[in-house]
Design a protein around this motif. Sequence first.
Motif, short mmCIF file in Angstrom:
data_model
loop_
_atom_site.label_atom_id
_atom_site.label_comp_id
_atom_site.label_asym_id
_atom_site.label_seq_id
_atom_site.Cartn_x
_atom_site.Cartn_y
_atom_site.Cartn_z
N ALA A 45 -46.66 51.13 -52.70
CA ALA A 45 -46.67 49.68 -52.93
C ALA A 45 -45.86 49.32 -54.17
O ALA A 45 -45.16 48.30 -54.20
N ARG A 46 -45.96 50.15 -55.20
CA ARG A 46 -45.20 49.89 -56.42
C ARG A 46 -43.71 49.94 -56.17
O ARG A 46 -42.95 49.07 -56.62
N ILE A 47 -43.27 50.95 -55.44
CA ILE A 47 -41.83 51.10 -55.20
C ILE A 47 -41.32 50.02 -54.24
O ILE A 47 -40.17 49.58 -54.33
N VAL A 48 -42.18 49.56 -53.33
CA VAL A 48 -41.79 48.44 -52.45
C VAL A 48 -41.52 47.19 -53.28
O VAL A 48 -40.51 46.50 -53.08
N ARG A 49 -42.40 46.89 -54.23
CA ARG A 49 -42.20 45.73 -55.09
C ARG A 49 -40.94 45.89 -55.94
O ARG A 49 -40.20 44.91 -56.19
N LYS A 50 -40.69 47.11 -56.38
CA LYS A 50 -39.50 47.37 -57.20
C LYS A 50 -38.22 47.11 -56.42
O LYS A 50 -37.30 46.43 -56.91
N VAL A 51 -38.14 47.61 -55.20
CA VAL A 51 -36.94 47.41 -54.38
C VAL A 51 -36.81 45.94 -53.98
O VAL A 51 -35.71 45.38 -53.98
N ALA A 52 -37.94 45.30 -53.64
CA ALA A 52 -37.89 43.89 -53.24
C ALA A 52 -37.40 43.02 -54.39
O ALA A 52 -36.61 42.09 -54.18
N ARG A 53 -37.85 43.32 -55.61
CA ARG A 53 -37.38 42.52 -56.75
C ARG A 53 -35.89 42.72 -56.98
O ARG A 53 -35.17 41.77 -57.29
N THR A 54 -35.41 43.94 -56.80
CA THR A 54 -33.97 44.19 -56.92
C THR A 54 -33.19 43.35 -55.92
O THR A 54 -32.16 42.75 -56.27
N MET A 55 -33.67 43.29 -54.68
CA MET A 55 -32.98 42.50 -53.65
C MET A 55 -33.01 41.01 -53.97
O MET A 55 -32.01 40.30 -53.80
N LYS A 56 -34.15 40.52 -54.44
CA LYS A 56 -34.27 39.09 -54.74
C LYS A 56 -33.37 38.69 -55.90
O LYS A 56 -32.73 37.62 -55.88
N LEU A 57 -33.32 39.53 -56.94
CA LEU A 57 -32.44 39.23 -58.07
C LEU A 57 -30.97 39.27 -57.66
O LEU A 57 -30.17 38.44 -58.11
N ALA A 58 -30.62 40.21 -56.80
CA ALA A 58 -29.24 40.30 -56.33
C ALA A 58 -28.87 39.07 -55.50
O ALA A 58 -27.75 38.54 -55.61
N LYS A 59 -29.82 38.59 -54.70
CA LYS A 59 -29.56 37.40 -53.89
C LYS A 59 -29.40 36.17 -54.78
O LYS A 59 -28.52 35.33 -54.56
N GLU A 60 -30.26 36.07 -55.80
CA GLU A 60 -30.14 34.94 -56.72
C GLU A 60 -28.82 34.99 -57.47
O GLU A 60 -28.21 33.95 -57.74
N LYS A 61 -28.36 36.19 -57.81
CA LYS A 61 -27.06 36.33 -58.49
C LYS A 61 -25.93 35.84 -57.59
O LYS A 61 -24.99 35.17 -58.06
N ARG A 62 -25.99 36.14 -56.29
CA ARG A 62 -24.95 35.65 -55.38
C ARG A 62 -24.97 34.13 -55.30
O ARG A 62 -23.92 33.49 -55.22
N ALA A 63 -26.17 33.54 -55.30
CA ALA A 63 -26.27 32.08 -55.28
C ALA A 63 -25.69 31.48 -56.55
O ALA A 63 -24.95 30.48 -56.51
N ALA A 64 -26.01 32.08 -57.70
CA ALA A 64 -25.50 31.57 -58.97
C ALA A 64 -23.98 31.70 -59.05
O ALA A 64 -23.29 30.80 -59.56
N ASP A 65 -23.46 32.82 -58.57
CA ASP A 65 -22.01 33.03 -58.61
C ASP A 65 -21.27 31.99 -57.77
O ASP A 65 -20.12 31.65 -58.07
#
Length: 270
Positions: A45-65
């Motif tokens: 569960a910990r590693i799932v949250r870790k990977v999910a947060r990485t994906m969400k931050l990357a998606k937000e970065k694409r939106a900001a860019d």
Amino acid sequence: PGSSRAMIGSFDRTNLSYKAKIYSASDSIAMEDIFDSQYPGSEEARIVRKVARTMKLAKEKRAADLLFDTATFTNNSTVAALTGGTGNKFNAAGGEPLHDLHVVKDTVFANSHGINPDCLILGRDVFREIARNPEVRGFAGTIGAGFASGNRILNDEVVIQVLKDVLGIPNVYVGAARRETANPGAASSEGYIWTRDTIFMGILKGSDAVVSKSGNVKAMPVAALDFEYNGLSAGQYDALDSTRRYVWNEEVQSFTKIDDSFAFLLTSCL
């Protein structure tokens, strides 16, 4: 009576081709760590949250860019140039963020053929400077909720409510997310995803913000859309030699500019 109806002019729809790209990330954990872990909670569960947060931050970065890119949204100006060179930065003496944002709203209204902007996105630093601005604090007394008389600095909720009430923009967002920019193993170097001194104002709710994988999409006037072929999905698998367990996330989507006439970027606000 009996005369033909007046015909109004009409034009063909504007067509746009786009391609949704595959974005994915994965991480793994040793089987021994799963079996021997004495930490509370599940290691998976910990590693799932870790990977999910990485994906969400990357998606937000694409939106900001996309949304904070002056090369993409060519209707842009610095605060100083917005009012003929007489404007002050928001953290400078005499700065008038509400006045300047009203000027931006009128510009978007004119460029959008009479449609008011419905979204305002602010970098976190400029948002907090707005909270300290005398002009904004002067409006806070009419808000009331969550605000004590005499406060020199406003909390986030009051500032957002002032912006909504004064500008008449229903959706106000603050880009406060930060991410690690250093390579693994190097010294940590964090930075804001959204440019700290930039403000985006435009029409993003003219149609559904997220458009499904249907190939025939009809959108109302809007500055940009999120074309989503497949939403965020996840899974896990074990290595063939049963030494590690892998967790992955994947999505297929594309943030795409539709028409830069429906947006304006205000830069160098600080």
